[in-house]
Design an enzyme around this catalytic site. Sequence first.
Site, mmCIF file in Angstrom:
data_model
loop_
_atom_site.group_PDB
_atom_site.id
_atom_site.type_symbol
_atom_site.label_atom_id
_atom_site.label_comp_id
_atom_site.label_asym_id
_atom_site.label_seq_id
_atom_site.Cartn_x
_atom_site.Cartn_y
_atom_site.Cartn_z
ATOM 1 N N GLY A 17 4.148 -9.366 6.468
ATOM 2 C CA GLY A 17 3.629 -8.520 5.562
ATOM 3 C C GLY A 17 5.033 -8.175 4.426
ATOM 4 O O GLY A 17 5.946 -9.048 4.271
ATOM 5 N N LYS A 91 -0.880 1.142 7.797
ATOM 6 C CA LYS A 91 0.105 2.006 7.209
ATOM 7 C C LYS A 91 -0.660 2.724 6.023
ATOM 8 O O LYS A 91 -0.001 3.535 5.273
ATOM 9 C CB LYS A 91 0.991 1.192 6.575
ATOM 10 C CG LYS A 91 0.640 0.131 5.688
ATOM 11 C CD LYS A 91 1.741 -0.221 4.804
ATOM 12 C CE LYS A 91 1.264 -1.307 3.447
ATOM 13 N NZ LYS A 91 2.402 -1.634 2.623
ATOM 14 N N SER A 131 8.919 5.894 9.266
ATOM 15 C CA SER A 131 8.618 6.486 8.063
ATOM 16 C C SER A 131 9.203 7.719 7.889
ATOM 17 O O SER A 131 8.916 8.536 8.906
ATOM 18 C CB SER A 131 7.089 6.249 7.911
ATOM 19 O OG SER A 131 6.834 6.995 6.839
ATOM 20 N N TYR A 155 -1.686 8.551 10.459
ATOM 21 C CA TYR A 155 -0.573 7.474 10.240
ATOM 22 C C TYR A 155 0.904 8.026 11.013
ATOM 23 O O TYR A 155 1.603 7.404 11.537
ATOM 24 C CB TYR A 155 -0.629 7.101 9.003
ATOM 25 C CG TYR A 155 0.460 6.119 8.508
ATOM 26 C CD1 TYR A 155 0.859 5.031 9.063
ATOM 27 C CD2 TYR A 155 1.745 6.612 7.708
ATOM 28 C CE1 TYR A 155 1.808 4.218 8.795
ATOM 29 C CE2 TYR A 155 2.674 5.891 7.479
ATOM 30 C CZ TYR A 155 2.883 4.774 8.156
ATOM 31 O OH TYR A 155 3.830 3.845 7.700
ATOM 32 N N LYS A 159 3.527 7.178 14.086
ATOM 33 C CA LYS A 159 5.078 7.095 13.839
ATOM 34 C C LYS A 159 5.762 7.862 14.920
ATOM 35 O O LYS A 159 6.868 7.525 15.344
ATOM 36 C CB LYS A 159 5.496 6.934 12.555
ATOM 37 C CG LYS A 159 4.828 5.996 11.313
ATOM 38 C CD LYS A 159 5.472 4.727 12.063
ATOM 39 C CE LYS A 159 4.655 3.344 10.900
ATOM 40 N NZ LYS A 159 5.019 1.934 11.592
ATOM 41 N N TYR A 183 11.886 4.641 6.929
ATOM 42 C CA TYR A 183 11.812 4.365 5.455
ATOM 43 C C TYR A 183 11.426 5.268 4.611
ATOM 44 O O TYR A 183 10.520 6.024 4.908
ATOM 45 C CB TYR A 183 11.218 2.870 5.314
ATOM 46 C CG TYR A 183 11.082 1.831 6.271
ATOM 47 C CD1 TYR A 183 12.195 1.861 6.951
ATOM 48 C CD2 TYR A 183 9.921 1.061 6.607
ATOM 49 C CE1 TYR A 183 12.028 0.579 7.922
ATOM 50 C CE2 TYR A 183 9.883 -0.078 7.106
ATOM 51 C CZ TYR A 183 10.994 -0.085 7.927
ATOM 52 O OH TYR A 183 10.830 -1.239 8.820
ATOM 53 N N PHE A 184 12.217 5.370 3.367
ATOM 54 C CA PHE A 184 11.516 6.291 2.486
ATOM 55 C C PHE A 184 10.750 5.705 1.648
ATOM 56 O O PHE A 184 9.704 4.941 2.113
ATOM 57 C CB PHE A 184 12.624 7.122 1.625
ATOM 58 C CG PHE A 184 13.347 8.235 2.794
ATOM 59 C CD1 PHE A 184 13.859 7.854 3.734
ATOM 60 C CD2 PHE A 184 13.106 9.562 2.073
ATOM 61 C CE1 PHE A 184 13.932 9.113 4.690
ATOM 62 C CE2 PHE A 184 13.429 10.691 2.985
ATOM 63 C CZ PHE A 184 13.966 10.659 4.129
ATOM 64 N N ASN A 204 -2.648 2.105 -3.349
ATOM 65 C CA ASN A 204 -2.666 3.650 -3.073
ATOM 66 C C ASN A 204 -1.385 3.990 -3.800
ATOM 67 O O ASN A 204 -0.934 5.159 -3.790
ATOM 68 C CB ASN A 204 -2.541 3.889 -1.479
ATOM 69 C CG ASN A 204 -3.888 3.498 -1.174
ATOM 70 O OD1 ASN A 204 -5.104 3.937 -1.446
ATOM 71 N ND2 ASN A 204 -3.602 2.804 0.092
#
Length: 346
Positions: A17, A91, A131, A155, A159, A183-184, A204
């Site tokens: 990915g 995601k 995330s 989602y 996480k 992660y940002f 998106n």
Amino acid sequence: MDQTHSAPKVLVTGGAGYIGSHAVLELLAAGYRVVVLDNLSNSSAESLRRVTELTGKPAPLVVGDIRDRGLVTDLLAREQVQAVIHFAGLKAVGESVEQPLAYYDNNVNGTIILLECLAAAGVRALVFSSSATVYGDPQQVPVPVDAPLGPTNPYGQTKAMIEQILGDLAISDPRWALGILRYFNPVGAHPSGRIGEDPRGIPNNLMPYVSQVAVGRLAELAVFGGDYPTPDGTGVRDYIHVVDLARGHVAALARVLARPGKFTVNLGTGRGHSVLEIAHAFEKASGRRVPYRVVGRRPGDIAQCYADASSARQLLDWQAELGLAAMCADAWRWQSDNPQGYGEAS
Ligand code: NAD
Ligand code: UFG
């Protein structure tokens, strides 16, 4: 690290990915050996072929699902990995609202099965892709890593649940070494222009959308909301170059290989940029126009979110190096060199 067979081998789930392929490249560059497990539900094997082309090193791919217990067990027996970087997951926030069971099954159940297989194989070092979405609408910015969690969609819930599971696992058996990376907003691409983000359908997320407007694939950017309490009224986020993010994984891997215990860090730059700043920076980097129109807010969006990334500096000796100009220039090179993404090559 040397290039011999004694170099640690890492299982990278979801390694075909967007973020995974950049991490595989940095892992190979740092001297690790890798094996990727990916079901290609949102990616193409072409990304890994290009990683090998760029590094001159193998990036073997096993096409399969983390929920396939037999396949994962066989893979671990065969490959003798020392650690895992776990990117595999679904995601898309909107899709998660429409198909919550698919998200809980793929992300939460998939992670449980993976962890059970790892425990059985005696592999207890893992780095997990979390995330900033676990914070929901943060009460303060920059967001400290110990801020309260409050995910607002399925989602984000997956996480937060996986983080909880990893926390309980660390308590149950102190031999586990577990790194949780929040992660940002990952953006950009490898500076070669050979690998990058290849979303299916209409993007998106802001940066791929802006790239496709600049290249002429989409007509104009819809700016979701111009009345937020931010300097120019548009949403503010902490965009982080995917190469910086990938290097954060190399640092996190070194730590889980070196010592047991659990740690959690934010991976961001610590700087916020508005939607309009992104559109303008992209125009500058690409030399193309990015026409836009301000429309209503997107349901569920927050005004601003950017990281306090000091925990990553302290624990991993890592910080982001690349700024907005590099993020846009590299995203543009990838987009203009591959207007259909991996489409034609895969
Ligand atoms: P991506 O969709 O490009 O990569 C995920 C990969 O996992 C894909 O190659 C997909 O085919 C694979 N995959 C999905 N389910 C699988 C399964 N059950 N078995 C095997 N492979 C499976 O997404 P990405 O942007 O590279 O994100 C990687 C990770 O980082 C994800 O866990 C994502 O939730 C997380 N994350 C991403 C962002 C972002 O904005 N991109 C932000 C925060 C966290
Ligand atoms: N935006 C637009 N127009 C678009 C797309 C986005 O104006 O076409 C705006 C959004 O309103 C927001 C900003 O651009 O203000 C960034 O939006 P993204 O969709 O790129 O990113 P988000 O911050 O909304 O969400 C992303 C990922 C989530 C992840 C979160 C935190 O999509 O999965 O970052 O890591 F959880």
